[in-house]
Design an enzyme around this catalytic site. Structure first.
Site, PDB file in Angstrom:
ATOM      1  N   ASP A 356      35.057  37.752  43.040  1.00 60.26           N
ATOM      2  CA  ASP A 356      35.107  36.372  43.524  1.00 60.26           C
ATOM      3  C   ASP A 356      33.946  36.154  44.483  1.00 60.26           C
ATOM      4  O   ASP A 356      33.719  36.956  45.385  1.00 60.26           O
ATOM      5  CB  ASP A 356      36.440  36.105  44.236  1.00 60.26           C
ATOM      6  CG  ASP A 356      36.541  34.649  44.698  1.00 60.26           C
ATOM      7  OD1 ASP A 356      36.371  34.409  45.894  1.00 60.26           O
ATOM      8  OD2 ASP A 356      36.783  33.779  43.852  1.00 60.26           O
ATOM      9  N   LEU A 357      33.197  35.065  44.266  1.00 58.95           N
ATOM     10  CA  LEU A 357      32.064  34.761  45.133  1.00 58.95           C
ATOM     11  C   LEU A 357      32.583  34.276  46.483  1.00 58.95           C
ATOM     12  O   LEU A 357      33.459  33.415  46.554  1.00 58.95           O
ATOM     13  CB  LEU A 357      31.166  33.697  44.495  1.00 58.95           C
ATOM     14  CG  LEU A 357      30.578  34.061  43.123  1.00 58.95           C
ATOM     15  CD1 LEU A 357      29.661  32.954  42.635  1.00 58.95           C
ATOM     16  CD2 LEU A 357      29.832  35.389  43.182  1.00 58.95           C
ATOM     17  N   ASP A 399      34.480  30.275  40.313  1.00 57.36           N
ATOM     18  CA  ASP A 399      33.547  31.322  40.750  1.00 57.36           C
ATOM     19  C   ASP A 399      34.179  32.697  40.617  1.00 57.36           C
ATOM     20  O   ASP A 399      33.840  33.615  41.358  1.00 57.36           O
ATOM     21  CB  ASP A 399      33.124  31.068  42.200  1.00 57.36           C
ATOM     22  CG  ASP A 399      34.323  31.051  43.144  1.00 57.36           C
ATOM     23  OD1 ASP A 399      34.107  31.186  44.354  1.00 57.36           O
ATOM     24  OD2 ASP A 399      35.466  30.926  42.659  1.00 57.36           O
TER      25      ASP A 399
END
Length: 746
Positions: A356-357, A399
């Site tokens: 996960d960004l 994302d």
């Protein structure tokens, strides 16, 4: 080692390079050889690391003994300082008798001198030290700097080694002596002690160590004169470092094995086993290459008309299983992969890495959707570069990305996750601007008992832990993590419901005057009135509440109920002068607390907030300091709880100016049998008295505890010797009992 095998590998590659079916075997050979070399290097590095750990343990033990011995010498000198502060006009004979009695305790001190107004007047022993009497530290070049440092800093100073006037070399401990006239402290002079260097090193075990040890007063000595023990060359032999910081002097210790690094490490058996494993992998693959060659002609006879049909089918399937923005497989692809994996019995287990960004929302908000799309495409490209040829990177939404990889063990999956996090931490250029997005990852490893469909949920849980631990890192899922998460979530949900229902109640433990045994206050302690499990102590719920971020709500509830009970006591004519309530530093900094305090009624001086000393007061920001001042303005006292076990420094005490210090029970309990603990308590009491701070002792279990603490000058006592924590109703009955004093000390 590689130079001896590169030439044979090149000839082998030339021979089989013209036969594509042998490419996997060649690749396996290269990988096996490289793995062998890397494993050999890693093995040697691990053996050296293990050896360094052993050296570090021994060096740390020696440093601890050194510090213990020096601290013991300093405490002996502090005992003499305490007597001089009370009786500064003693004569030489009295000083000698006092020094002789104190130095009966085993130590490394060999000479003690007292210098009123910085001129040596008293010395012990007198024999052989006659030259020292009359020495003026202010004019002596060698003694001047250390003496002035002790006087000006108000702190103990350790100097040396230095040449002594009476002959020889030693460390000198200088203790400033102050007296008080009731209004201010007056500098009397210095008490100095000469530490016998050979005895100090011998008592600390340096000569008997199996290490070559060197000690310096600077971390990286440039010449041999900076090293006062051992050989200066030891600093250049890749040593293990240990720092010895005693508060009044800092030394750097280094150590290496006397026989040198790696003298006892053998790699022969490991290399033979590794070579056997490599051959076991390579030989079957070459045999498979020969079999594949025989099947090549059969495979080439497939019909051409089936190719077009397959290509069209693949195009449609690809579009349905891939994300159009990044061209990575999508969530549907992942679902199919996990379904197919459910019946897989391969020895290499499936690992899912959920990525996960960290800062994608900020980039999307500031740079627009076009900038966010660019970040996603760059992220996809970096994932393709980071993963292996058999691994699959997928975008499952927003994302979030998932990498499916098959590995022999969980450690290799974690290494892949760490590499991915590292790659995604690099800046991304968006419209000419550098954006650092970063990423966190959670790893879930397939086990014999786990179901593939649950891997994504497990990876998501590990990702949550990585986010909670600070982001920009990778965590792996464990069964303990899953069970703990389920239990913590359930407990957190129960606590949130309990707060809404008002199930948290205050219990009160009385505090007594050390001389009259009269009640001078109570401490409000949080309890959970659980509908099924009864009254629960904070150990059962406080940690989960802090993780959930609702500990402040419990503090608020306890404060409200405690103030309500205080009003009840007043109405019933029960005189309890002070109510103490625990408050966290985080809640103390919240603006909402001041608003809440403005809405409640209490008399100034009757409410006290207890702050745990485990909080590092020196690191608190200006908001904390401002909130503290505002609370004092409202007439609320500040008390440092569990003093002696946390981070509070003398400087922080001067800045905070608390009304009271509460000595932790761990320090109070041993004073019946330990004179050193008793001296420590006495020192804390003296510190409090010097700053006009009341001293509260908790954990008073016996009347002997109470007597000792009273004689040491403690103001307030709290513990089971007098009363246990109790409900408000029990407290009212306790206070109204006609034989309160007798019951209190029973």
């Amino acid at each position: 080692m590689l130079k001896y095998i590169v030439k044979p590998l090149r000839k082998l590659g030339d021979y089989f390079g013209r036969k594509p079916m042998f490419a996997p075997a060649i690749l396996a050979t290269v990988v096996a050889v490289i793995t062998f070399v890397l494993a050999d290097h890693q093995r040697r590095a691990r053996l050296e690391a293990d050896e360094r750990v052993i050296v570090a343990q021994e060096l740390t033990s020696i440093a601890a003994r050194l510090q213990t011995n020096v601290n013991a010498d300093v405490m002996l000198l502090q005992g003499i300082v305490a007597v001089i502060s009370v009786h500064p006009t003693m004569e030489q004979a009295e000083f000698a008798k006092l020094s002789e009695q104190i130095l009966k305790t085993p130590s490394q001190l060999k000479i003690v001198t007292a210098a009123p107004n910085l001129v040596v007047k008293w010395v012990y022993p007198t024999e052989g030290t006659e030259k020292v009497v009359g020495l003026d530290y202010r004019t002596d070049v060698q003694q001047h700097d250390g003496a002035m440092a002790a006087r000006n800093s108000h702190n103990i100073v350790l100097v040396g080694p230095i040449n002594l006037i009476q002959g020889g070399v030693g460390f000198i401990v200088r203790c400033p002596v102050y007296m008080t006239d009731g209004k201010a402290e007056i500098f009397w002079g210095l008490l100095s002690g000469v530490v016998d260097i050979p005895r100090l090193f011998a008592d600390s075990g340096l000569p008997s160590s199996d290490l070559d040890i060197a000690i310096s007063s600077v971390p990286h000595p440039q010449s041999a004169k900076d090293v006062f023990y051992g050989d200066h060359a030891t600093f250049g032999r890749h040593p293990v470092y240990a720092s010895l910081d005693m508060g009044y002097g800092r030394w750097a210790l280094v150590g290496v094995p006397k026989s040198g690094w790696g003298a006892h490490n053998s790699m022969i058996v490991f290399r033979l086993c590794a070579a056997a494993v490599c051959l076991a992998v390579i030989v079957p693959m070459f045999w498979a290459g020969f079999l594949a060659r025989s099947r090549q002609k059969t495979i080439a006879k497939l019909s051409d008309h089936e190719r077009d049909l397959l290509l069209a089918r693949h195009r449609l399937e690809h579009q349905s299983l891939h994300d159009p923005l990044t061209e990575l497989p999508n969530r549907r692809f992942l679902d199919q992969l996990l379904t197919a994996t459910g019946t897989n019995t391969a020895s290499r287990k499936l690992a899912l890495i959920h990525v996960d960004l960290d800062s994608f929302k900020e980039v999307n908000d500031s740079m627009g959707h076009a900038g966010g799309d660019h970040v996603l495409r760059v992220t996809a490209a970096r994932l393709r570069q980071a993963i292996g040829p058999d691994d699959v990177a997928m975008r499952i939404g927003g994302d979030e990305f998932v990498i499916a990889a098959r590995r022999e063990d969980p450690a290799s999956s974690v290494l892949l996750a760490d590499r991915i996090v590292e790659q995604l931490s690099l800046p991304i250029l968006v419209d000419g601007r550098e954006c650092k997005v970063g990423a966190s990852a959670g790893v879930a490893w397939e086990t014999d008992t786990s179901e593939a469909q649950h891997l994504l949920a497990n990876a998501d849980l590990a990702l949550y832990e990585a986010k909670k631990d600070g982001r920009g890192r990778a965590n792996i899922y464990t069964e303990e993590l899953g069970e703990a998460a389920r239990q913590v979530k359930k407990l957190g949900d129960d606590i949130a419901i309990a707060i809404e229902r008002g199930e948290f109640i205050p219990y009160f433990q009385p505090q007594f005057d050390a001389n009259s045994f009269a009640i001078v206050g109570v401490e409000a302690l949080a309890r959970w009135d659980h509908p099924e499990r009864g009254i629960l102590a904070p150990a059962k719920f406080l940690s989960a509440a802090e993780d959930r971020g609702i500990a402040g709500d419990i503090d608020k509830l306890i404060l409200e109920k405690a103030l309500f009970e205080q009003a009840r006591w007043d109405a019933a004519g029960i005189d309890i002068p002070r109510l103490s309530v625990n408050v966290s530093a985080h809640r103390l900094s919240q603006l909402a607390l001041l608003s809440e305090l403005s809405d409640v009624t209490f008399k100034p001086g009757r409410l006290c907030f207890e702050l745990l000393e485990s909080i590092s007061f020196d690191d608190q920001n200006s908001a904390f300091q401002s909130a503290l001042q505002n609370i004092k303005t409202l007439g609320i006292d500040i008390e440092i709880d569990d003093f002696g076990t946390g981070h509070a420094s003398i400087l922080s005490l001067l800045q905070l100016q608390p009304r009271r210090l509460k000595i932790d029970r761990q320090i109070v309990t041993p004073i019946q049998t330990s004179m050193s603990q008793r001296r420590l308590v006495s020192s804390i009491i003296e510190i409090g008295r010097s700053q006009n701070i009341e001293i509260v002792a908790e954990g008073v279990e016996t009347l002997e505890h109470a007597r000792i603490l009273r004689d040491l000058g403690c103001h307030v006592l709290q513990g089971y010797a007098f009363a246990r924590p109790m409900s408000s109703e029990q407290l009212m009955a306790f206070c109204q009992s006609p034989d309160l004093l007798k019951r209190s000390i029973a």
